[in-house]
Design a protein around this motif. Structure first.
Motif, short mmCIF file in Angstrom:
data_model
loop_
_atom_site.label_atom_id
_atom_site.label_comp_id
_atom_site.label_asym_id
_atom_site.label_seq_id
_atom_site.Cartn_x
_atom_site.Cartn_y
_atom_site.Cartn_z
N UNK A 131 -3.78 -5.93 15.45
CA UNK A 131 -2.07 -6.09 15.94
C UNK A 131 -1.79 -7.34 15.57
N UNK A 132 -2.76 -8.44 15.32
CA UNK A 132 -2.45 -9.95 14.94
C UNK A 132 -2.25 -9.94 13.51
N UNK A 133 -2.74 -9.14 12.59
CA UNK A 133 -2.52 -9.07 11.27
C UNK A 133 -1.19 -8.48 10.79
N UNK A 134 -0.46 -9.09 10.07
CA UNK A 134 1.00 -8.74 9.83
C UNK A 134 0.96 -8.64 8.26
N UNK A 135 1.05 -7.38 7.77
CA UNK A 135 1.03 -6.98 6.29
C UNK A 135 2.59 -6.29 6.18
N UNK A 136 3.42 -6.71 5.47
CA UNK A 136 4.78 -6.45 5.00
C UNK A 136 4.75 -5.77 3.43
N UNK A 137 4.92 -4.49 3.25
CA UNK A 137 4.94 -3.97 2.05
C UNK A 137 6.62 -3.62 1.63
N UNK A 138 6.86 -4.10 0.25
CA UNK A 138 8.18 -4.00 0.06
C UNK A 138 8.76 -2.60 -0.09
N UNK A 139 7.80 -1.73 -0.36
CA UNK A 139 7.97 -0.35 -0.27
C UNK A 139 6.62 0.63 0.13
N UNK A 140 6.74 1.63 0.73
CA UNK A 140 5.31 2.33 1.29
C UNK A 140 5.15 3.59 0.22
N UNK A 141 6.34 3.85 -0.71
CA UNK A 141 6.33 4.91 -1.78
C UNK A 141 7.26 4.60 -2.71
N UNK A 142 7.16 5.44 -3.72
CA UNK A 142 7.81 5.05 -5.02
C UNK A 142 7.56 6.53 -5.97
N UNK A 143 8.54 6.69 -6.66
CA UNK A 143 8.59 7.82 -7.69
C UNK A 143 8.54 7.17 -9.15
N UNK A 144 7.55 7.05 -9.67
CA UNK A 144 7.28 6.45 -10.87
C UNK A 144 7.52 7.33 -12.08
N UNK A 145 8.32 6.80 -12.89
CA UNK A 145 8.77 7.77 -14.13
C UNK A 145 7.40 7.62 -15.15
N UNK A 146 7.63 8.64 -16.13
CA UNK A 146 6.34 8.75 -17.02
C UNK A 146 6.32 7.20 -17.76
N UNK A 147 5.20 6.92 -18.02
CA UNK A 147 4.74 5.90 -18.95
C UNK A 147 5.52 4.59 -18.24
N UNK A 148 5.59 4.42 -16.86
CA UNK A 148 5.97 3.21 -16.39
C UNK A 148 5.11 2.71 -15.38
#
Lengths: 190, 165
Positions: free
Chosen positions: B82-99
């Motif tokens: 609880x004392x450690x805070x991690x903020x991700x800008x996104x927790x999922x993504x759809x990545x296009x081919x070759x990107x």
């Protein structure tokens, strides 16, 4: 004049005492993490689904083998003293489920390259690097908890290819219908 | 008659597309796989890792942050304290081919040497009579205020690493 000097001194003290409030170590300041290790790992599995064919006879004990194997290529570049292992398995003790019924992981097996078919009831080696992608103990398709046969433990830069063949044995209560699930290929290292 | 032929063409094309999708590979490159970085106690820091889709089809990825802890050589992945805070800008993504997609994050509340892990999972295609092949790779960030961070943390876990292994 003396009062002016004292005031100037106090002002300087205030300015300098305020300065460290924004120095590194304060939560109000965000610094960039400077990573000191260059490492990368690539995993590609073809195809992205395991298919068992649309029409198979429903016979208790009948062994259904996937129409094609899944070929996984691993390429890694990690620190010299890394431990790497690849596991294949499931997140629970149900491998496939659907309108046709349920295939437990005990009836599901995976052959790695030309080895024996291992039922998916194994554990990973507790003293090794652990998988974190949702696999659960007791549902790993490997023998002895060491991961796939061409284990990655060894050189820190390399590649490996594993050909995985999947099969399951039909249980008694299977009926015509759909069956689906998710096999997880999980890379473990520290 | 034309309508029936059109429907047949539509249906056959639909099956062909499904079959083609199921033959496509599922694959990602994760970087860094292992990193170590300096962070002072209670400092807030930002970092990032990248996921590259080297295949010819889009890949859906989800990210799950965890903490690796260990004792006497036994390692566990546990939820973040609880004392450690991690903020991700996104927790999922759809990545296009070759990107390549970059996940940015900030971390704070690291009071002691910690092994922060981002488990990156790429889901496979769905099958009606089969199983999707999901791929999971962790990105390790060994965080502490000092040198030789990774080795010190692994030693505290009771893990013995030998050179060249």
């Amino acid at each position: 004049m003396k009062r002016l000097k004292v005031a100037a001194l106090l002002l300087m003290l205030c300015l300098f005492s305020a300065w460290p409030a924004h120095a590194a170590g304060d939560a109000s300041t965000t610094v960039s993490l400077s990573a000191t290790m260059v490492s990368a790992l690539t995993v590609t599995c073809t195809p992205s689904t395991v298919n068992f064919g649309a029409s198979v006879p429903i016979i208790n004990g009948f062994v259904v083998t996937a129409t094609t194997p899944v070929v996984c290529n691993f390429t890694w570049s990690t620190p010299a003293n890394s431990m790497l292992a690849a596991y294949v398995g499931f997140s629970s003790n149900i491998a496939l489920t659907g309108t046709a019924g349920t295939i437990p992981t005990s009836d599901f097996a995976v052959q790695d390259n030309s080895g024996a078919f291992n039922p998916c009831i194994g554990n990973w080696n507790i003293n090794n690097a652990i998988p974190g992608g949702g696999l659960t103990q007791g549902n790993i398709c490997s023998n002895g908890g060491q991961g796939l046969s061409n284990t990655f433990e060894g050189p820190n830069v390399g590649s490996s290819t594993e050909t995985l063949t999947f099969q399951f044995t039909e249980p008694t209560n299977l009926t015509p219908g759909s069956l689906s699930g998710s096999v997880i290929i999980d890379i473990a290292y520290l | 008659m034309k309508t029936i032929i059109a429907i047949l063409i539509f249906i056959s094309c639909g099956f062909a597309v499904e079959a083609q999708q199921q033959r496509l590979p599922n694959g990602i490159t994760l970087s860094p796989a292992i990193a170590e970085a300096k962070i002072k106690p209670n400092q807030k820091a930002r970092g990032s890792f990248t996921v590259t889709n080297g295949t010819l089809a889009p890949v859906n990825v989800i990210v799950d942050p965890k903490l690796a802890v260990g004792k006497n050589g036994n390692i566990e992945m546990v939820p973040l304290p609880f004392n450690m805070d991690v903020e991700l800008d996104s927790t999922s993504a759809r990545i296009p081919p070759q990107q390549t997609y970059t996940f940015d994050f900030t971390v704070s509340g690291v009071s002691q040497p910690s092994a922060l892990v981002f488990n990156v999972k790429a889901a496979g295609a769905h099958a009606n009579y089969g199983a999707s092949v999901a791929i999971s790779i962790p990105s390790y960030f060994y965080l502490c205020d000092g040198k030789d961070c990774r080795n010190k943390i692994l030693q505290s876990f009771g893990v013995r690493l030998s050179k060249g292994n």
